[in-house]
Design a protein around this motif. Structure first.
Motif, PDB file in Angstrom:
ATOM      1  N   GLN B   2       0.853  -1.179   0.000  1.00  0.00           N
ATOM      2  CA  GLN B   2       0.000   0.000   0.000  1.00  0.00           C
ATOM      3  C   GLN B   2       0.888   1.228   0.000  1.00  0.00           C
ATOM      4  O   GLN B   2       1.476   1.586   1.016  1.00  0.00           O
ATOM      5  N   TYR B  32       2.921  14.864  -6.530  1.00  0.00           N
ATOM      6  CA  TYR B  32       1.689  15.633  -6.678  1.00  0.00           C
ATOM      7  C   TYR B  32       0.609  14.878  -5.928  1.00  0.00           C
ATOM      8  O   TYR B  32       0.445  13.671  -6.124  1.00  0.00           O
ATOM      9  N   LEU B  34      -3.418  14.786  -4.182  1.00  0.00           N
ATOM     10  CA  LEU B  34      -4.774  15.290  -4.367  1.00  0.00           C
ATOM     11  C   LEU B  34      -5.686  14.710  -3.295  1.00  0.00           C
ATOM     12  O   LEU B  34      -5.452  13.611  -2.792  1.00  0.00           O
ATOM     13  N   TYR B  36      -9.778  13.812  -2.893  1.00  0.00           N
ATOM     14  CA  TYR B  36     -11.067  13.669  -3.556  1.00  0.00           C
ATOM     15  C   TYR B  36     -12.127  13.410  -2.495  1.00  0.00           C
ATOM     16  O   TYR B  36     -11.872  12.761  -1.481  1.00  0.00           O
ATOM     17  N   PRO B  44     -15.926  10.045  -7.426  1.00  0.00           N
ATOM     18  CA  PRO B  44     -15.107  10.984  -6.651  1.00  0.00           C
ATOM     19  C   PRO B  44     -15.052  12.345  -7.353  1.00  0.00           C
ATOM     20  O   PRO B  44     -15.012  12.416  -8.584  1.00  0.00           O
ATOM     21  N   PHE B  89     -10.750  10.615  -0.091  1.00  0.00           N
ATOM     22  CA  PHE B  89      -9.633   9.829  -0.579  1.00  0.00           C
ATOM     23  C   PHE B  89      -8.425  10.714  -0.807  1.00  0.00           C
ATOM     24  O   PHE B  89      -8.520  11.787  -1.422  1.00  0.00           O
ATOM     25  N   LYS B 102      -1.541   8.921 -13.754  1.00  0.00           N
ATOM     26  CA  LYS B 102      -2.097   7.782 -13.022  1.00  0.00           C
ATOM     27  C   LYS B 102      -2.068   8.073 -11.525  1.00  0.00           C
ATOM     28  O   LYS B 102      -1.082   8.589 -11.015  1.00  0.00           O
ATOM     29  N   LEU B 103      -3.166   7.746 -10.873  1.00  0.00           N
ATOM     30  CA  LEU B 103      -3.291   8.038  -9.451  1.00  0.00           C
ATOM     31  C   LEU B 103      -3.216   6.767  -8.623  1.00  0.00           C
ATOM     32  O   LEU B 103      -3.777   5.737  -8.995  1.00  0.00           O
ATOM     33  N   PHE B 105      -4.367   5.593  -4.912  1.00  0.00           N
ATOM     34  CA  PHE B 105      -5.310   6.057  -3.896  1.00  0.00           C
ATOM     35  C   PHE B 105      -5.076   5.394  -2.548  1.00  0.00           C
ATOM     36  O   PHE B 105      -4.653   4.232  -2.459  1.00  0.00           O
ATOM     37  N   GLY B 106      -5.404   6.135  -1.487  1.00  0.00           N
ATOM     38  CA  GLY B 106      -5.529   5.546  -0.168  1.00  0.00           C
ATOM     39  C   GLY B 106      -6.890   4.869  -0.040  1.00  0.00           C
ATOM     40  O   GLY B 106      -7.715   4.908  -0.955  1.00  0.00           O
ATOM     41  N   GLN B 107      -7.110   4.255   1.133  1.00  0.00           N
ATOM     42  CA  GLN B 107      -8.330   3.465   1.332  1.00  0.00           C
ATOM     43  C   GLN B 107      -9.557   4.324   1.595  1.00  0.00           C
ATOM     44  O   GLN B 107     -10.689   3.839   1.514  1.00  0.00           O
TER      45      GLN B 107
END
Lengths: 113, 115
Positions: B2, B32, B34, B36, B44, B89, B102-103, B105-107
């Motif tokens: 993760q 970078y 972000l 959401y 999102p 997120f 491409k992102l 994401f966290g949970q």
């Protein structure tokens, strides 16, 4: 502007069936993406495209295929549906370049039984 | 593995108070970041971002702080409103090479703001 539009919103598939999740955007974005979100998890990248005719695998591509024949459309194909593909699928698009955010569709909730 | 982690699954705050959502990352190539916001049955929506050359970015009630040495970022919402109740997120990307926006994401953290 509609932004990113996904169809259908909901679908139930039987194991082994196939289907195509549709995604279209009207923002003239070069980059498009497919993510899936499992319960309690973040979004994971399935496939992405940097322009018409160009696609590449993301983190979890197995069991899926994509095509990008136009700038606007980026369909996701499931050939042999499996229960592990039960998820919510999000299509997104963005402009190329640094410091730009992705815009997401409303999602397709898919259940494979 | 993760690479972006949001260790708090949920957060509950009173209306008018500050909400602080946290995010940690492990990949040094991320530059970078972000946030959401996601409501049920919706996609999102972008909230705020920060580049690694900054340590703070504000937009109205929302402020994002970045601590590169700790590989940690946080989102502050002041004052919190009931309409802020949603899943938040954290996401990260790298600008260079073949990242192509491409992102990762966290949970997600479920924020509930009580009236």
């Amino acid at each position: 502007n509609a932004g990113v539009t996904q169809t259908p919103k909901f679908r139930i598939l039987k194991i082994g069936q196939s289907m195509t999740l549709q995604c279209t955007q009207d923002m003239n974005h070069n980059y498009m993406y497919w993510y899936r979100q499992d319960p309690g998890m973040g979004l994971k990248l399935i496939y992405y495209s940097v322009g018409a005719g160009i696609t590449d695998k993301g983190e979890v591509p197995n069991g899926y295929n994509v095509s990008r024949s136009t700038t606007e459309d980026f369909p996701l194909r499931l050939e042999l549906a499996a229960p592990s593909q039960t998820s919510v699928y999000f299509c997104a698009s963005s402009l190329p370049g640094v410091d730009t955010e992705a815009f997401f569709g409303q999602g397709t909730r898919l259940t494979v039984v | 593995d993760q690479q972006v982690k949001q260790n708090s699954p949920s957060l509950s705050v009173q209306e008018g108070r500050i909400s602080i959502l946290n995010c940690d990352y492990t990949n040094s190539m991320f530059d970078y970041f972000l946030w959401y916001k996601k409501y049920p049955a919706e996609g999102p929506t972008f909230l705020i971002s920060i580049s690694s050359i900054k340590d703070k970015n504000e937009d109205g009630r929302f402020t994002v702080f970045l601590n590169k040495s700790a590989k940690h970022l946080s989102l502050h919402i002041v004052p919190s409103q009931p309409g802020d109740s949603a899943v938040y997120f954290c996401a990260a990307s790298s600008k260079g090479g073949t990242s192509y926006g491409k992102l990762t994401f966290g949970q997600g953290t479920i924020l509930t703001v009580h009236p």
